[in-house]
Design an enzyme around this catalytic site. Structure first.
Site, PDB file in Angstrom:
ATOM      1  N   PRO A   1       0.958  -1.357   0.075  1.00 13.31           N
ATOM      2  CA  PRO A   1       0.092   0.094   0.089  1.00 13.31           C
ATOM      3  C   PRO A   1       0.647   1.088   0.075  1.00 13.31           C
ATOM      4  O   PRO A   1       1.885   1.479   0.798  1.00 13.31           O
ATOM      5  CB  PRO A   1      -1.019  -0.047   1.112  1.00 13.31           C
ATOM      6  CG  PRO A   1      -0.794  -1.521   1.529  1.00 13.31           C
ATOM      7  CD  PRO A   1       0.629  -2.120   1.272  1.00 13.31           C
ATOM      8  N   TYR A   2       0.450   2.068  -0.866  1.00 15.01           N
ATOM      9  CA  TYR A   2       1.139   3.599  -1.025  1.00 15.01           C
ATOM     10  C   TYR A   2       0.032   4.577  -0.490  1.00 15.01           C
ATOM     11  O   TYR A   2      -0.958   4.700  -0.756  1.00 15.01           O
ATOM     12  CB  TYR A   2       1.376   3.438  -2.420  1.00 15.01           C
ATOM     13  CG  TYR A   2       2.496   4.807  -2.673  1.00 15.01           C
ATOM     14  CD1 TYR A   2       3.722   4.440  -2.955  1.00 15.01           C
ATOM     15  CD2 TYR A   2       1.991   5.926  -2.707  1.00 15.01           C
ATOM     16  CE1 TYR A   2       4.817   5.498  -3.220  1.00 15.01           C
ATOM     17  CE2 TYR A   2       2.886   7.223  -3.105  1.00 15.01           C
ATOM     18  CZ  TYR A   2       4.233   6.686  -3.369  1.00 15.01           C
ATOM     19  OH  TYR A   2       5.333   7.750  -3.637  1.00 15.01           O
ATOM     20  N   LEU A   3       0.653   5.126   0.648  1.00 13.98           N
ATOM     21  CA  LEU A   3      -0.340   6.020   1.201  1.00 13.98           C
ATOM     22  C   LEU A   3      -0.031   7.401   1.058  1.00 13.98           C
ATOM     23  O   LEU A   3       1.105   7.969   1.097  1.00 13.98           O
ATOM     24  CB  LEU A   3      -0.491   5.855   2.674  1.00 13.98           C
ATOM     25  CG  LEU A   3      -0.633   4.030   2.964  1.00 13.98           C
ATOM     26  CD1 LEU A   3       0.066   3.597   3.954  1.00 13.98           C
ATOM     27  CD2 LEU A   3      -2.000   4.141   3.092  1.00 13.98           C
TER      28      LEU A   3
END
Length: 196
Positions: free
Chosen positions: A115-117
């Site tokens: 996941p890239y937040l």
């Protein structure tokens, strides 16, 4: 490390889903299918907006931070929910108002995803760096508590070092100085980043 043959075919596509849960399951199915695409990603509606794939414009004069992590598939849903809730609460506490916490998946593997937040929040003149530090620390604590890596592909760096030290195995910590001493005897590569 995984080594793969060079791709023989090139194609791309964009797909819209009715829910993030359905999109996540589709991403997992592709990652575990054995087709081995070289890259795939998943953007939530907010990320689509800020990446130019959706409607709307980003706010000006904002604290903007992106951070990436990695975890196993069974931890992904709880991690994403926790980041939205806990980092969102940190943004409210630090900024005095709600911000935006979005996510996308930049990498997916048979055993997990990355996941890239993105955090976007209003900043106060003269306090933006301190505000950023607090939000970044809250995000790091959330990732650590949910057994997700402090970084995936952006490297460790000084900002990640305290949590990296807690996550890395002691055997690696003992071996790294010997490797660095052999490969970088003058200590010119990133001094003080992974080793004191």
């Amino acid at each position: 490390m995984r080594l793969r043959d060079r791709p023989r075919h090139k194609a791309s596509a964009a797909v819209r889903f009715d829910s993030t849960a359905a999109a996540t399951e589709a991403l997992r199915a592709v990652a575990q299918s054995g087709m081995l695409p070289s890259n795939y990603g998943l953007l939530d509606p907010g990320e689509a907006t800020f990446s130019g794939s959706g409607d709307g414009l980003a706010r000006m004069s904002a604290i903007v931070e992106t951070f990436e992590t990695a975890t196993t598939w069974e931890r992904v849903p709880e991690l994403v929910d926790a980041v939205r809730t806990e980092v969102g609460a940190a943004v409210r506490a630090v900024c005095g108002t709600d911000g935006i916490v979005n996510h996308r998946f930049t990498h997916a593997y048979p055993d997990g995803a990355a996941p890239y937040l993105t955090v976007i929040a209003p900043g106060r003149r003269g306090s933006k760096v301190a505000m950023w530090d607090e939000i970044k620390a809250a995000a790091g604590e959330t990732l650590s508590r949910h057994r997700a890596t402090i970084t995936h592909h952006h490297a460790v760096g000084r900002d990640h070092r305290p949590r990296y030290d807690r996550q890395r195995p002691e055997l690696f910590a003992a071996a790294l100085p010997a490797v660095k001493g052999t490969l970088d005897p003058q200590g010119v590569l990133n001094p003080g980043v992974l080793l004191d």
